[in-house]
Design a protein around this motif. Structure first.
Motif, PDB file in Angstrom:
ATOM      1  N   ILE A  82       0.841  -1.202   0.000  1.00  0.00           N
ATOM      2  CA  ILE A  82       0.000   0.000   0.000  1.00  0.00           C
ATOM      3  C   ILE A  82       0.876   1.254   0.000  1.00  0.00           C
ATOM      4  CG2 ILE A  82      -1.627   1.343   1.405  1.00  0.00           C
ATOM      5  CD1 ILE A  82      -2.839  -1.376   2.310  1.00  0.00           C
ATOM      6  N   LYS A  83       1.906   1.239   0.858  1.00  0.00           N
ATOM      7  CA  LYS A  83       2.814   2.399   0.930  1.00  0.00           C
ATOM      8  C   LYS A  83       3.548   2.616  -0.387  1.00  0.00           C
ATOM      9  CE  LYS A  83       3.662   2.375   5.912  1.00  0.00           C
ATOM     10  NZ  LYS A  83       4.625   2.098   7.008  1.00  0.00           N
ATOM     11  N   ALA A  84       3.852   1.518  -1.093  1.00  0.00           N
ATOM     12  CA  ALA A  84       4.569   1.620  -2.374  1.00  0.00           C
ATOM     13  C   ALA A  84       3.625   1.949  -3.523  1.00  0.00           C
ATOM     14  CB  ALA A  84       5.304   0.309  -2.654  1.00  0.00           C
ATOM     15  N   GLY A  85       2.332   2.045  -3.224  1.00  0.00           N
ATOM     16  CA  GLY A  85       1.358   2.357  -4.271  1.00  0.00           C
ATOM     17  C   GLY A  85       0.999   1.171  -5.134  1.00  0.00           C
ATOM     18  N   GLU A  86       1.410  -0.019  -4.732  1.00  0.00           N
ATOM     19  CA  GLU A  86       1.117  -1.222  -5.524  1.00  0.00           C
ATOM     20  C   GLU A  86      -0.266  -1.789  -5.217  1.00  0.00           C
ATOM     21  OE1 GLU A  86       4.424  -3.585  -4.299  1.00  0.00           O
ATOM     22  OE2 GLU A  86       5.808  -2.695  -5.740  1.00  0.00           O
ATOM     23  N   LEU A  87      -0.812  -1.413  -4.064  1.00  0.00           N
ATOM     24  CA  LEU A  87      -2.185  -1.775  -3.700  1.00  0.00           C
ATOM     25  C   LEU A  87      -2.864  -0.538  -3.152  1.00  0.00           C
ATOM     26  CD1 LEU A  87      -1.782  -5.217  -1.796  1.00  0.00           C
ATOM     27  CD2 LEU A  87      -2.771  -4.874  -4.067  1.00  0.00           C
ATOM     28  N   PRO A  88      -4.172  -0.390  -3.352  1.00  0.00           N
ATOM     29  CA  PRO A  88      -4.881   0.777  -2.809  1.00  0.00           C
ATOM     30  C   PRO A  88      -5.077   0.630  -1.293  1.00  0.00           C
ATOM     31  CG  PRO A  88      -6.434  -0.723  -3.832  1.00  0.00           C
ATOM     32  CD  PRO A  88      -5.056  -1.283  -4.107  1.00  0.00           C
ATOM     33  N   GLU A  89      -5.471   1.728  -0.628  1.00  0.00           N
ATOM     34  CA  GLU A  89      -5.791   1.663   0.795  1.00  0.00           C
ATOM     35  C   GLU A  89      -6.935   0.676   1.000  1.00  0.00           C
ATOM     36  OE1 GLU A  89      -4.566   3.034   3.526  1.00  0.00           O
ATOM     37  OE2 GLU A  89      -2.977   4.198   2.569  1.00  0.00           O
ATOM     38  N   LEU A  90      -6.754  -0.240   1.920  1.00  0.00           N
ATOM     39  CA  LEU A  90      -7.826  -1.225   2.168  1.00  0.00           C
ATOM     40  C   LEU A  90      -7.708  -1.778   3.586  1.00  0.00           C
ATOM     41  CD1 LEU A  90      -6.264  -4.234   1.896  1.00  0.00           C
ATOM     42  CD2 LEU A  90      -6.400  -3.647  -0.510  1.00  0.00           C
ATOM     43  N   GLU A  91      -8.854  -2.251   4.085  1.00  0.00           N
ATOM     44  CA  GLU A  91      -8.917  -2.896   5.405  1.00  0.00           C
ATOM     45  C   GLU A  91      -8.970  -4.403   5.198  1.00  0.00           C
ATOM     46  OE1 GLU A  91      -9.027  -1.784   8.629  1.00  0.00           O
ATOM     47  OE2 GLU A  91      -8.567   0.252   7.926  1.00  0.00           O
ATOM     48  N   ILE A  92      -8.147  -5.132   5.954  1.00  0.00           N
ATOM     49  CA  ILE A  92      -8.152  -6.600   5.848  1.00  0.00           C
ATOM     50  C   ILE A  92      -8.803  -7.175   7.100  1.00  0.00           C
ATOM     51  CG2 ILE A  92      -6.720  -8.673   5.769  1.00  0.00           C
ATOM     52  CD1 ILE A  92      -4.740  -7.175   4.118  1.00  0.00           C
ATOM     53  N   GLY A  93      -9.788  -8.021   6.886  1.00  0.00           N
ATOM     54  CA  GLY A  93     -10.435  -8.694   8.015  1.00  0.00           C
ATOM     55  C   GLY A  93      -9.587  -9.878   8.453  1.00  0.00           C
ATOM     56  N   GLN A  94     -10.241 -10.901   8.934  1.00  0.00           N
ATOM     57  CA  GLN A  94      -9.524 -12.099   9.390  1.00  0.00           C
ATOM     58  C   GLN A  94      -8.951 -12.853   8.199  1.00  0.00           C
ATOM     59  OE1 GLN A  94     -11.793 -14.555  12.002  1.00  0.00           O
ATOM     60  NE2 GLN A  94     -10.187 -16.065  12.270  1.00  0.00           N
ATOM     61  N   ILE A  95      -7.690 -13.199   8.297  1.00  0.00           N
ATOM     62  CA  ILE A  95      -7.028 -13.929   7.214  1.00  0.00           C
ATOM     63  C   ILE A  95      -7.221 -15.430   7.432  1.00  0.00           C
ATOM     64  CG2 ILE A  95      -4.808 -14.429   6.111  1.00  0.00           C
ATOM     65  CD1 ILE A  95      -3.891 -11.640   6.985  1.00  0.00           C
ATOM     66  N   THR A  96      -7.738 -16.094   6.414  1.00  0.00           N
ATOM     67  CA  THR A  96      -7.946 -17.542   6.495  1.00  0.00           C
ATOM     68  C   THR A  96      -6.653 -18.264   6.142  1.00  0.00           C
ATOM     69  OG1 THR A  96     -10.257 -17.267   5.839  1.00  0.00           O
ATOM     70  CG2 THR A  96      -9.320 -19.480   5.636  1.00  0.00           C
ATOM     71  N   ILE A  97      -6.173 -19.088   7.075  1.00  0.00           N
ATOM     72  CA  ILE A  97      -4.926 -19.832   6.859  1.00  0.00           C
ATOM     73  C   ILE A  97      -5.224 -21.311   7.068  1.00  0.00           C
ATOM     74  CG2 ILE A  97      -2.552 -20.190   7.646  1.00  0.00           C
ATOM     75  CD1 ILE A  97      -2.706 -17.253   8.739  1.00  0.00           C
ATOM     76  N   GLU A  98      -4.952 -22.117   6.064  1.00  0.00           N
ATOM     77  CA  GLU A  98      -5.294 -23.538   6.125  1.00  0.00           C
ATOM     78  C   GLU A  98      -4.103 -24.411   5.761  1.00  0.00           C
ATOM     79  OE1 GLU A  98      -8.578 -23.682   3.408  1.00  0.00           O
ATOM     80  OE2 GLU A  98     -10.048 -23.347   5.008  1.00  0.00           O
ATOM     81  N   ILE A  99      -4.214 -25.689   6.130  1.00  0.00           N
ATOM     82  CA  ILE A  99      -3.213 -26.682   5.723  1.00  0.00           C
ATOM     83  C   ILE A  99      -3.715 -27.317   4.423  1.00  0.00           C
ATOM     84  CG2 ILE A  99      -2.075 -28.857   6.326  1.00  0.00           C
ATOM     85  CD1 ILE A  99      -2.378 -28.047   9.278  1.00  0.00           C
ATOM     86  N   PRO A 100      -2.981 -27.177   3.313  1.00  0.00           N
ATOM     87  CA  PRO A 100      -3.457 -27.712   2.026  1.00  0.00           C
ATOM     88  C   PRO A 100      -3.571 -29.237   2.051  1.00  0.00           C
ATOM     89  CG  PRO A 100      -1.594 -26.225   1.722  1.00  0.00           C
ATOM     90  CD  PRO A 100      -1.677 -26.525   3.177  1.00  0.00           C
ATOM     91  N   ARG A 101      -4.533 -29.736   1.320  1.00  0.00           N
ATOM     92  CA  ARG A 101      -4.675 -31.199   1.210  1.00  0.00           C
ATOM     93  C   ARG A 101      -3.554 -31.804   0.373  1.00  0.00           C
ATOM     94  NH1 ARG A 101     -11.214 -32.133   0.301  1.00  0.00           N
ATOM     95  NH2 ARG A 101     -11.886 -31.226   2.290  1.00  0.00           N
ATOM     96  N   GLU A 102      -3.163 -31.073  -0.667  1.00  0.00           N
ATOM     97  CA  GLU A 102      -2.103 -31.547  -1.551  1.00  0.00           C
ATOM     98  C   GLU A 102      -0.744 -31.160  -0.968  1.00  0.00           C
ATOM     99  OE1 GLU A 102      -2.436 -33.287  -4.408  1.00  0.00           O
ATOM    100  OE2 GLU A 102      -4.621 -33.352  -4.219  1.00  0.00           O
ATOM    101  N   LYS A 103       0.143 -32.155  -0.775  1.00  0.00           N
ATOM    102  CA  LYS A 103       1.456 -31.883  -0.182  1.00  0.00           C
ATOM    103  C   LYS A 103       2.284 -30.934  -1.052  1.00  0.00           C
ATOM    104  CE  LYS A 103       1.719 -36.250   2.310  1.00  0.00           C
ATOM    105  NZ  LYS A 103       2.387 -37.551   2.429  1.00  0.00           N
ATOM    106  N   GLY A 104       2.064 -30.963  -2.358  1.00  0.00           N
ATOM    107  CA  GLY A 104       2.821 -30.108  -3.268  1.00  0.00           C
ATOM    108  C   GLY A 104       2.474 -28.636  -3.145  1.00  0.00           C
ATOM    109  N   HIS A 105       1.408 -28.334  -2.380  1.00  0.00           N
ATOM    110  CA  HIS A 105       0.978 -26.952  -2.229  1.00  0.00           C
ATOM    111  C   HIS A 105       1.530 -26.295  -0.969  1.00  0.00           C
ATOM    112  CE1 HIS A 105      -2.775 -27.745  -4.969  1.00  0.00           C
ATOM    113  NE2 HIS A 105      -1.614 -27.742  -5.635  1.00  0.00           N
TER     114      HIS A 105
END
Length: 564
Positions: free
Chosen positions: A24-47
């Motif tokens: 955002i500071k670098a101007g690469e993304l606009p000003e925005l609010e981020i809610g809760q970030i979903t973080i999961e363990i992938p089913r595929e080991k290659g991911h």
């Protein structure tokens, strides 16, 4: 107590947020609010080891394709001080994280340090919670619904305690109301029949026909003879109830204790009437404008509980209903005794009562969100591929005690927690006693016994578990070793999720996965006969696996045998 999986999630969460802010500071993304970030363990080991769909979450506000957003986030990410070694973009914009194996070796050190405390976390922060379960009608023996509700409720209570809550297990003794009147009438009829003959009085059609009623009265007659035969009926029934009810409650208590369940509180419904709490609660509902009088009875307005029908609180004979007593009971839990969170376990046939009870809580000024009800489905018992209804020993309908006697406490408790509470459960009696890997509880207990036997044999040969600080854990790099360690590292997080979802079935599934990973390791990785440093590292791994399996089984009140 440490939860390394949660620590990694926090590292990922922090790294993503910082990367977005940099962008955002670098101007690469606009000003925005981020809610809760979903973080999961992938089913595929290659991911990778973990993954987030944050780029898809913010596509609309960022006004960019999710893959471009993901690449921007990755470009701005600083991984210093984390377990993360690589971040990649996959598919339409998933951000995948690969971790340094160091976190697995740290997990081993945590298990060794915490020992039998490993898996205990503190998300509850000492919050005062009551789990009320079983609460069987004390007029007869415990049945299959009580058996499943008992195993679920007890394990939910244990999981919550492990997650840092202050837990009270409670059994409500339904010793007031219609069922006790019916109990007294049944005892009276049997007493008269024993004294005067079977034809002397007709047994109540809706009475309790169990043999325990006859047994109680035979014992009573043996001690007291016929001296109560001319006593007025109401007085006599009270004498009989006062004699038989404590015996039934004691049998229930002993049966549950043999099942591994120990209640902190046995709460008598009668005390709510004697203390005046039932009438106080009804007066509160009146004051709050929630009641209406009709046909000589007092009713809770249907509009209060989201129903088209009003619910009777006091019958036209002046006697409060069970619903009125139940509202008072829950008010007692929250206000009199100060529980912050109350969890009830009810059979699925009570599903219609959940919304009514929550609405009733709101009507007396208690936040209904503080009450949770876990509904559990029916159990079907199978023997030889067919539905079993009769006990092998007694030839009568199978009670909890018959089931424990036939299968064993461990098997019953484990099987009742293999499925989510909302799922129907088919209980295979033949499988539950089978000593083979097909039987899940045998499979898990055998893994623990196998480890104990292995370590005992090695000890007899002068080979002992080394000090963790002398073990070169980085030598554990085979796939089977890493998979086993990864599974062990997940235990505290499994406790967290089980506590959040009130689903202990996660833990039976988890410990089966641990056992499977260990058996795979055992098949593919020698301990004795390997080079000295590798043997020492593998000995430590075997030892911490034993710790984790035992900790899970202890939490479920299932034994962890050292020999089988």
């Amino acid at each position: 107590m440490r939860n390394i999986t949660e620590e990694i999630r926090q590292q990922i969460n922090s790294s993503v947020l910082k990367a977005v802010n940099r962008a955002i500071k670098a101007g690469e993304l606009p000003e925005l609010e981020i809610g809760q970030i979903t973080i999961e363990i992938p089913r595929e080991k290659g991911h990778g080891d973990f993954s987030t769909n944050i780029a898809m979450q913010i596509t609309k506000v960022a006004k960019k394709a999710p893959r471009l957003i993901a690449e921007t986030i990755i470009k701005n990410m600083d991984l210093t001080g984390t377990y993360i070694t690589e971040v990649t973009c996959a598919g339409p914009g998933f951000v995948n994280f690969t971790l340094d194996a160091k976190y697995l070796y740290d997990a081993i050190r945590i298990i060794k340090e915490e020992k039998d405390r490993y898996g205990r976390i503190n998300v509850g922060n000492g919050k005062k919670v009551m789990v009320e379960f079983v609460s069987a009608n004390p007029t007869g023996p415990l049945h299959m619904g009580n058996a499943r509700g008992g195993a679920l409720g007890d394990c939910i209570a244990s999981v919550l305690a492990a997650a840092g809550y202050e837990v009270t297990r409670e059994f409500l003794i339904n010793d007031a109301g219609n069922q006790i009147e019916k109990f007294g009438a049944s005892l009276e009829a049997r007493y008269i029949q024993l004294i005067k003959g079977a034809d002397a009085v007709e047994f109540p059609e809706d009475g309790y026909h169990g043999e325990d009623i006859t047994e109680h009265m035979k014992d009573f007659v043996a001690a007291n003879g016929d001296r109560y035969i001319d006593m007025p009926s109401e007085e006599r029934k009270k004498v009989f109830v006062d004699f038989a009810l404590p015996r039934n409650i004691q049998r229930i208590r002993e049966g549950l204790e043999s099942y591994g369940i120990h209640f902190d509180v046995w709460f008598s419904e009668q005390t709510l009437h004697k203390s005046g709490e039932v009438m106080e609660t009804i007066e509160l509902l009146k004051t709050n404008g929630c009641t209406v009088e009709n046909d000589g009875a007092l009713w809770l307005k249907g509009s209060v509980i989201g129903s088209e029908k009003d619910e009777v609180l006091i019958r036209n004979n002046g006697i409060p209903t069970y619903f009125a007593a139940d509202i008072a009971y829950h008010r007692n839990k929250f206000e009199t005794r100060g529980f912050e969170w109350v969890i009830n376990l009810w059979g699925a046939d009570h599903h219609g009562h959940v919304a009514r009870m929550k609405a009733a809580m709101a009507a007396i000024g208690i936040n209904p969100e503080r009450l949770d009800v876990v509904l559990f489905q029916l159990v079907r018992l199978y023997r030889n591929g067919e539905i079993a209804r009769m006990s092998k020993r007694t030839g009568k309908s199978i009670s909890l005690m018959d089931l424990v006697e036939e299968v064993g406490r461990d098997g019953v408790r484990f099987f009742f927690n293999t499925k989510a509470s909302g799922s129907h459960l088919d209980f295979d009696l033949d499988l539950a006693v089978k000593q083979s890997n097909e039987n899940p509880v045998f499979y898990v207990q055998y893994a623990h016994a196998r480890i104990c036997s292995m370590l005992k044999l090695l000890e007899s040969e002068g080979i002992s578990i080394p000090d963790i600080n002398t073990a070169r854990l980085e030598l554990l790099d085979k796939q089977e070793e890493l998979e086993l360690i990864k599974k062990l590292s997940e235990y505290p997080d499994e406790v967290r999720i089980s506590a959040e979802t009130l689903e202990p079935s996660r833990l039976t599934r988890y410990v089966q996965e641990v056992a499977a990973s260990f058996h795979s390791f055992y098949t593919n990785c020698r301990v004795k006969g390997e080079e000295q440093e590798l043997m020492k590292a593998r000995l430590v791994l075997v030892d911490v696996t034993r710790t984790v399996i035992k900790n899970v089984l202890d939490l479920l009140s299932i034994s962890a045998p050292e020999r089988m």
